[in-house]
Write a protein that holds these residues in place. Sequence first.
Motif, PDB file in Angstrom:
ATOM      1  N   ALA A 294       0.968  -1.359   0.038  1.00 38.71           N
ATOM      2  CA  ALA A 294       0.148   0.083  -0.186  1.00 38.71           C
ATOM      3  C   ALA A 294       0.975   1.210   0.027  1.00 38.71           C
ATOM      4  O   ALA A 294       0.431   2.252  -0.572  1.00 38.71           O
ATOM      5  N   VAL A 295       2.023   1.172   0.574  1.00 41.23           N
ATOM      6  CA  VAL A 295       2.976   2.474   0.605  1.00 41.23           C
ATOM      7  C   VAL A 295       3.636   2.562  -0.668  1.00 41.23           C
ATOM      8  O   VAL A 295       4.201   3.583  -1.040  1.00 41.23           O
ATOM      9  N   ALA A 296       3.487   1.447  -1.360  1.00 35.83           N
ATOM     10  CA  ALA A 296       4.793   1.627  -2.696  1.00 35.83           C
ATOM     11  C   ALA A 296       4.352   2.582  -3.551  1.00 35.83           C
ATOM     12  O   ALA A 296       5.206   3.438  -3.995  1.00 35.83           O
ATOM     13  N   PRO A 297       2.865   3.055  -3.863  1.00 38.77           N
ATOM     14  CA  PRO A 297       2.902   4.199  -4.622  1.00 38.77           C
ATOM     15  C   PRO A 297       3.455   5.338  -4.075  1.00 38.77           C
ATOM     16  O   PRO A 297       4.099   6.319  -4.928  1.00 38.77           O
ATOM     17  N   LEU A 298       3.172   5.563  -2.961  1.00 33.09           N
ATOM     18  CA  LEU A 298       3.871   6.612  -2.204  1.00 33.09           C
ATOM     19  C   LEU A 298       5.328   6.762  -2.485  1.00 33.09           C
ATOM     20  O   LEU A 298       5.875   7.932  -2.659  1.00 33.09           O
ATOM     21  N   ALA A 299       5.686   5.680  -2.051  1.00 32.68           N
ATOM     22  CA  ALA A 299       7.079   5.312  -2.424  1.00 32.68           C
ATOM     23  C   ALA A 299       7.863   5.803  -3.754  1.00 32.68           C
ATOM     24  O   ALA A 299       8.622   6.518  -3.992  1.00 32.68           O
ATOM     25  N   LEU A 300       7.024   5.401  -4.648  1.00 32.76           N
ATOM     26  CA  LEU A 300       7.347   5.991  -5.903  1.00 32.76           C
ATOM     27  C   LEU A 300       7.443   7.054  -6.115  1.00 32.76           C
ATOM     28  O   LEU A 300       8.132   8.025  -6.974  1.00 32.76           O
ATOM     29  N   LEU A 301       6.436   8.191  -5.923  1.00 29.72           N
ATOM     30  CA  LEU A 301       6.420   9.592  -5.824  1.00 29.72           C
ATOM     31  C   LEU A 301       7.342  10.163  -5.093  1.00 29.72           C
ATOM     32  O   LEU A 301       8.258  10.989  -5.780  1.00 29.72           O
ATOM     33  N   PHE A 302       7.613   9.660  -4.144  1.00 29.88           N
ATOM     34  CA  PHE A 302       8.835   9.975  -3.257  1.00 29.88           C
ATOM     35  C   PHE A 302      10.191   9.941  -4.054  1.00 29.88           C
ATOM     36  O   PHE A 302      11.225  10.896  -4.246  1.00 29.88           O
ATOM     37  N   ALA A 303      10.391   8.658  -4.773  1.00 32.95           N
ATOM     38  CA  ALA A 303      11.532   8.305  -5.359  1.00 32.95           C
ATOM     39  C   ALA A 303      11.662   9.415  -6.418  1.00 32.95           C
ATOM     40  O   ALA A 303      12.814   9.801  -6.932  1.00 32.95           O
ATOM     41  N   LEU A 304      10.673   9.638  -7.299  1.00 33.63           N
ATOM     42  CA  LEU A 304      10.584  10.793  -8.342  1.00 33.63           C
ATOM     43  C   LEU A 304      11.200  11.993  -7.878  1.00 33.63           C
ATOM     44  O   LEU A 304      12.172  12.550  -8.470  1.00 33.63           O
ATOM     45  N   PHE A 305      10.507  12.285  -6.646  1.00 38.88           N
ATOM     46  CA  PHE A 305      10.921  13.575  -5.907  1.00 38.88           C
ATOM     47  C   PHE A 305      12.588  13.680  -5.721  1.00 38.88           C
ATOM     48  O   PHE A 305      13.346  14.687  -6.154  1.00 38.88           O
ATOM     49  N   VAL A 306      12.796  12.420  -4.976  1.00 34.77           N
ATOM     50  CA  VAL A 306      14.344  12.305  -4.737  1.00 34.77           C
ATOM     51  C   VAL A 306      15.103  12.458  -5.877  1.00 34.77           C
ATOM     52  O   VAL A 306      16.146  13.269  -6.125  1.00 34.77           O
ATOM     53  N   ALA A 307      14.914  11.514  -7.138  1.00 33.64           N
ATOM     54  CA  ALA A 307      15.595  11.472  -8.264  1.00 33.64           C
ATOM     55  C   ALA A 307      15.719  12.803  -8.828  1.00 33.64           C
ATOM     56  O   ALA A 307      16.677  13.235  -9.188  1.00 33.64           O
ATOM     57  N   ALA A 308      14.614  13.744  -8.747  1.00 33.74           N
ATOM     58  CA  ALA A 308      14.742  14.907  -9.292  1.00 33.74           C
ATOM     59  C   ALA A 308      15.530  15.866  -8.824  1.00 33.74           C
ATOM     60  O   ALA A 308      16.601  16.521  -9.326  1.00 33.74           O
ATOM     61  N   THR A 309      15.359  15.803  -7.428  1.00 30.60           N
ATOM     62  CA  THR A 309      16.300  16.751  -6.750  1.00 30.60           C
ATOM     63  C   THR A 309      17.591  16.225  -6.814  1.00 30.60           C
ATOM     64  O   THR A 309      18.621  17.132  -6.937  1.00 30.60           O
ATOM     65  N   LEU A 310      18.114  15.085  -6.580  1.00 30.36           N
ATOM     66  CA  LEU A 310      19.533  14.856  -6.792  1.00 30.36           C
ATOM     67  C   LEU A 310      20.020  14.720  -8.031  1.00 30.36           C
ATOM     68  O   LEU A 310      21.142  15.405  -8.383  1.00 30.36           O
ATOM     69  N   THR A 311      19.380  14.806  -9.238  1.00 29.09           N
ATOM     70  CA  THR A 311      19.873  14.899 -10.546  1.00 29.09           C
ATOM     71  C   THR A 311      20.124  16.362 -10.650  1.00 29.09           C
ATOM     72  O   THR A 311      21.168  16.645 -11.288  1.00 29.09           O
ATOM     73  N   ALA A 312      19.224  17.058 -10.254  1.00 29.14           N
ATOM     74  CA  ALA A 312      19.593  18.729 -10.593  1.00 29.14           C
ATOM     75  C   ALA A 312      20.643  18.989  -9.701  1.00 29.14           C
ATOM     76  O   ALA A 312      21.396  19.884 -10.259  1.00 29.14           O
ATOM     77  N   THR A 313      20.772  18.738  -8.637  1.00 28.27           N
ATOM     78  CA  THR A 313      21.727  19.144  -7.781  1.00 28.27           C
ATOM     79  C   THR A 313      23.240  18.603  -8.323  1.00 28.27           C
ATOM     80  O   THR A 313      24.313  19.356  -8.497  1.00 28.27           O
ATOM     81  N   SER A 314      23.331  17.330  -8.679  1.00 26.10           N
ATOM     82  CA  SER A 314      24.650  16.625  -9.089  1.00 26.10           C
ATOM     83  C   SER A 314      24.800  17.490 -10.667  1.00 26.10           C
ATOM     84  O   SER A 314      25.929  17.446 -10.989  1.00 26.10           O
ATOM     85  N   GLY A 315      23.786  17.635 -11.319  1.00 26.55           N
ATOM     86  CA  GLY A 315      24.077  18.426 -12.374  1.00 26.55           C
ATOM     87  C   GLY A 315      25.002  19.682 -12.605  1.00 26.55           C
ATOM     88  O   GLY A 315      25.521  19.997 -13.267  1.00 26.55           O
ATOM     89  N   MET A 316      25.042  20.317 -11.118  1.00 28.86           N
ATOM     90  CA  MET A 316      25.933  21.321 -10.927  1.00 28.86           C
ATOM     91  C   MET A 316      27.340  20.926 -10.988  1.00 28.86           C
ATOM     92  O   MET A 316      28.315  21.984 -11.196  1.00 28.86           O
ATOM     93  N   ALA A 317      27.688  19.756 -10.920  1.00 27.06           N
ATOM     94  CA  ALA A 317      28.967  19.431 -10.711  1.00 27.06           C
ATOM     95  C   ALA A 317      29.784  18.986 -11.988  1.00 27.06           C
ATOM     96  O   ALA A 317      29.015  18.664 -12.865  1.00 27.06           O
ATOM     97  N   ARG A 318      30.953  19.017 -12.101  1.00 33.04           N
ATOM     98  CA  ARG A 318      31.821  18.978 -13.196  1.00 33.04           C
ATOM     99  C   ARG A 318      32.177  17.324 -13.233  1.00 33.04           C
ATOM    100  O   ARG A 318      32.047  16.939 -14.257  1.00 33.04           O
ATOM    101  N   ASN A 319      32.437  17.010 -12.307  1.00 37.61           N
ATOM    102  CA  ASN A 319      32.856  15.337 -12.216  1.00 37.61           C
ATOM    103  C   ASN A 319      32.233  14.652 -10.988  1.00 37.61           C
ATOM    104  O   ASN A 319      31.556  15.111 -10.028  1.00 37.61           O
ATOM    105  N   PHE A 320      32.566  13.458 -10.963  1.00 38.54           N
ATOM    106  CA  PHE A 320      31.802  12.465 -10.067  1.00 38.54           C
ATOM    107  C   PHE A 320      32.147  13.129  -8.598  1.00 38.54           C
ATOM    108  O   PHE A 320      31.494  13.038  -7.617  1.00 38.54           O
ATOM    109  N   LYS A 321      33.547  13.449  -8.482  1.00 40.14           N
ATOM    110  CA  LYS A 321      34.090  13.834  -7.180  1.00 40.14           C
ATOM    111  C   LYS A 321      33.354  15.041  -6.663  1.00 40.14           C
ATOM    112  O   LYS A 321      32.978  14.737  -5.183  1.00 40.14           O
ATOM    113  N   GLU A 322      33.139  15.853  -7.422  1.00 44.55           N
ATOM    114  CA  GLU A 322      32.315  17.240  -6.722  1.00 44.55           C
ATOM    115  C   GLU A 322      30.946  17.007  -6.692  1.00 44.55           C
ATOM    116  O   GLU A 322      30.323  17.412  -5.648  1.00 44.55           O
ATOM    117  N   ALA A 323      30.459  16.119  -7.266  1.00 42.31           N
ATOM    118  CA  ALA A 323      28.736  15.660  -7.047  1.00 42.31           C
ATOM    119  C   ALA A 323      28.763  15.078  -5.861  1.00 42.31           C
ATOM    120  O   ALA A 323      28.039  15.459  -5.059  1.00 42.31           O
TER     121      ALA A 323
END
Lengths: 428, 276, 672
Positions: A294-323
């Motif tokens: 029952a929690v799964a759909p909620l978890a999926l939405l949360f995963a989307l949110f986390v993925a978007a935030t982390l991708t956006a943030t790490s997009g600022m970095a030049r390489n793996f290390k800085e990300a």
Amino acid sequence: MTQRLAATLQVTGKELRETLRDRQTAFTTLVLPICMYPVLFWIMAQGFLVLQGQKERTEVHVGVVNQGLLEDDLLRAIDQGPEPGTANRLVLVDLGFQEDVPPGDLLEATSGVGEPQGPPLAGVLSFGPNGAHLHVNRSEPKGELAESRVTKRLAQHVGQLREQAAEAGGHAASALEPLYLERVDVGPESDKGALLLATLLPMLLVTMCVMGAFFPAVDLSAGERERGTAETTLLLPVPRLWVLQGKVLAVASLAMIATTFNLLALGISAEGLLATILQGSNITINLPWQELLAVAPLALLFALFVAATLTATSGMARNFKEAQAMLGPVQMVFILPAIAGIMPGIDLTPGLALVPVLNVTLAAKSMLLGKVLPLEYALVAGSLLLSAWLALKFAVRLLSREAFATTSATISWPQLFSFLRSDGDASR
Amino acid sequence: MTLDTNTNAPAIHAEALTKIFSDPERGKVAAVQDLDLACNYGEVMGLLGPNGAGKTTTLRMLSTILAPTRGRGTVAGADITNDPIGVRKRIGFLSGTTGLYPRLTAEEVLQYFGRLHGMDEDTLGQRLEVVVKAFDLKDFLSGRCESLSTGQKQRVSIARAVIHDPRVLILDEPTTGLDLLAASDMIRFVESRREEGRCVLFSTHILSEAERLCDRIAIVHAGRVLAVGTQEELREDTGEKWLEDVFRAFVARADHSPEQAADQPQANITGGEPHK
Amino acid sequence: MRGASITRTVFRVEVVQLLRDRRAFFAAVLLPVFLYPLMLSGSDLLKNAAVGSLEERELTVLVDSGDAPPELATRLLDAVGGPATLIVNGDASSLTNQPAASFPETHRRQIEDAWRELVGDTAQAVLILEGGATATGQLRATIWYERKDESSRTLSGRLRERLQSLAEIMTVERRVDLLGADPGAALALEVHDQATAEDKGAANLARFLPIMLVFLLLGGGSFAALSIFAGEREAGTLETLLVSPANKSAVVLGKFGAVLLTGLACLVSNILGLYLAAQLGWEGLSGGGSGGISLERLAGAFVFVPACILVCAILCLACGRARSFREGQHKLLPLMLALAVPNLVVLAPGLEHNYLLALVPLTGAALSLRDALLGELTLGVTLAMILSHLAWSAFAVRQLAGLLDAERVLIGAASAEEAGNRRLASRHAQAYGFGAVLLMLGLASRLQAQDMLNGLLTTLWGMMLPLALVCLWHANRRFGPARPLDFIRSRPRIIDLFLAILIAPGLAWVIEYLVRAQEFVLPLPEAVTQNPALAQFFQSTSLGTLLFAMAVSPGIVEELLFRGAILGTLARDKKPVRAVVISSLFFSAAHASLHRLMPTFLIGSLLGTITLRSGSLWPAVVLHVTYNSWVMLLGTERLPEVLVTGWGQHLVWLALPSLFLLLRPRKPRSAN
């Protein structure tokens, strides 16, 4: 619209394939959880056994003031305990008559460096007109042992004495206990374990999800710049928003896969291995699979949110290390509210349903306990979607900036703010 | 999606294209300033200039990787500012830094781009066959890109750039880092494109390449086009015999009278007008 | 000293490089100073708010006084009613009519329904009083609540607390009433805690400081270790360094020093942050009392320095193995977990530090740190701890020097692949070995906890046997038919089987002796030695079933897996001794018990050696079955008397000659 979906899914499929072909990512996502939990729980259980064994074999020396005046029964009860053997030994040391010295000082004087002929005392027991007194230092390991052993044995002895006295007076033993207290839980037995899990699982879900999204997010944004394929991606003949959607979807899927694997491994190995530690506490740890679904759909939405935030943030970095360096603090931003959410006394309210991360923890908590709160759940889902969408927009705005495509430098904060102030063009 | 079939319009047309980068240390830097350029179908145009002249920035603006600060441009009939996706659909772009996804196989990379270009499976299959044959990819089609040699990677990259059969090709120093054989393959590829009536715009700092391939050459220096013309026109203008000396002469002229050069970048040449 | 100057140069260069990476340095070393006070005080604030809100929550209890005497009921209700607690009277017979306390699960529905109907939204708990009518009677107070509801749980806790203190008072009164005087009065124990506020604070601190220090070191040191080892390998600068005429171990030492320095710098800044947090009123450090820990005791934390060195060395080792920054990064989480676990020991109450524990990496240091904070450091144990940790660190650094072998770095990929090809078979075997251990740890323990007999049989025949067969089949497909199948196919000599039977009693005697000796260092807790469930299982199961489940099945299946499949595949490209040792490690790890590690390893080694020497799996199977049966029969006292005390006790002596005959060097048999 179908074109958009098709393109997004194309990108997702490609990114998933590429990420999972990387040995390290595959290892962290799939193999590590399966190996980690059994081994971790096993070590904990075995460590518990070893320490328990060591503790039981630790001899504790307790000084007794005026031992000669005490009854033999009492002495035997304290000295040997209910089950004589090598375990849980309590050795009594006769301190003789010590009328002037307070017992506390005796402990200080004989424990530690003093008293070269005998072992250090863990406690000093003295009997007087107003009861027995035990002086220990609870902060010391042996002090704690001395207290628990003396207390237990003395209580048992006293209990026996009282029972005998009651019997002599012709009373039932229960008569000595005028008020008998009992607590009954109306829920099923499994609720005990469920409660334990319901308090921990939401936090675990959030943590696992964030951890699972971490490496893929870095891999698909900063990693792409490092591998020199950023330009290739910018040349794709579809809007950058679609490409980014695809990437975020891929990261979210990986986070979900990692979370599922973690939960599976945790659920399967926890019960058998933790049984050693929980022995006697009557708690069974079974993952509530139905509630988790029952929690799964909620978890999926949360995963989307986390993925978007982390991708956006790490997009600022030049390489793996800085990300990596950047995402460390961001991770904490996710995990701390999750920890706050599992504290007792905080319930899901329409207001809290709008606070990101905290709302997921609280909603998962009440879902696992089987509460039905349609309005709050809808609010949580809505706010999650909204924040995921905002993070996606932020990421597009950031990534469609030329500086990200061309420069090899990490974006500085002033630069970042100037980008955000200017108008982003997601359509490119 | 409809391709611009009007072959009379130039394949590439740029007007006053300008790109200003803001650098935290040096302030605002104009990488490209008021650049005019036109290029026709069936023509190979070379951008010749030293490192840092603004060649890459120009090509990136034309292929919509970067947005121009000022100015207008159309590529294959699509506006680079208003319809960047249209541009990307119609061009093939290739540079030294357009890497291949290392963990995908060559075939997967080609399929990925083909599908995102909106091809259906039949068309994609046919095009795959064509490019595999044309660039001889059969032997390593199912190998991961990270395991390919530099030459093989280059061939896959070209195939990637032309999988959708673009009418305009933009190549940014395509031979850098290639060995002799691979570089000559590249040159032959460009020539074959010209035969097919496509437009090829490429940048280089290797004079011999420009000499051999280009119908027209644009000499770029410090973000400006100093001159555009056929090799003969450029030689005539400077009176030098070798392209190297021609290049030097233009650079010297520009450095000598910066004001003049700035005001009239293409002083003596037919300039931005398409050459017939 | 040439080496020392190289070390110094490398060290200086590395430190300068690290300092120039300003962003990373800031995040790793300086950020925590601000982060901690914020985080800790924030969480404290939240916690207090949450607990406070629970305490102040107004809750209602429904009371059914039943037939309890009014004055007693009033007394009870007076005790129950208190801050934020309301009382409503009501009739709760609908609940009590249900089957009582330990009711079966089938009645749950009814009970839950009755509960819902009774309390609805009006009350969070129900208190039912029964009995207590006579002077010597007992009043039963039952608190009904719903555990999963937070309010209900809180209220039941409140009720229990208040009623319990009342019960204590009433008990004392009743004793005086019934017995005249309480015979236990003179023995009423009062415990005086001599611990000072400082002691308490120190004990509190000692519970989390070791783990925190390790995490901080890993967090701060990782950025240095990664850029110094993995990053350098990625950038290709390691090559430059290794072709320079510098001594390799001197270079490694310099790099290690730089990592250590960064780690320690990070430690200092974090502790500074913690200090700030304490100043801002975070309670964790002050131990609830005023005063706090004196600087002298805090200085005792320096005993943890050897552990710091070890952690940094391990970190370098992990990062030095990584080929790229990314790969190194992926190793950090597992590393963090692995290094945290040995530190958990400080959470065990009442555990005393000793020489044995001092030798365990990190565990020893953590306990020493605890003792130091408590001001009870003993010289001998501390010295043992320091020496052992330095030895471990030296070992790790030596390994590190080996990792930076020029050949491996420069020709890395090609030669590594070649080497990998050569050892494919043993890697195959090891993968299956790990699989077996994981199956045992993850699934088997769960199955056997639920149902001993069926769990055991399922594990053996349902999991281990398929694993063995798959491993054999897979190895056969990958590497062509060879040794493992030969072991199983080849017909054993009859005399070998007979000799194997004769070894069993002697082996049992030796193992029992060793296990007894092990008790001195690694005593088993009584919960295990006197497990009633296990005794019950042995008693209630028939001899035939026991023999099949505990001797025949493991004998066949375990031998097929560990000797047949794993040892057989390992022996393809490893030397016999190594193959036996590795397969025995898997065999003992699969038994999933630290206390059985040593005996099972020895038995495994013996069985492996027998298999390799005799060229057949079956003598080992026979020995395993016989040994298991013997031990099981002996343990459950079902062995015929004559074998235990009669002539049978001399069977032990047959083991040595039998073993000698079985292991004698002989020509490998032809494949007939």
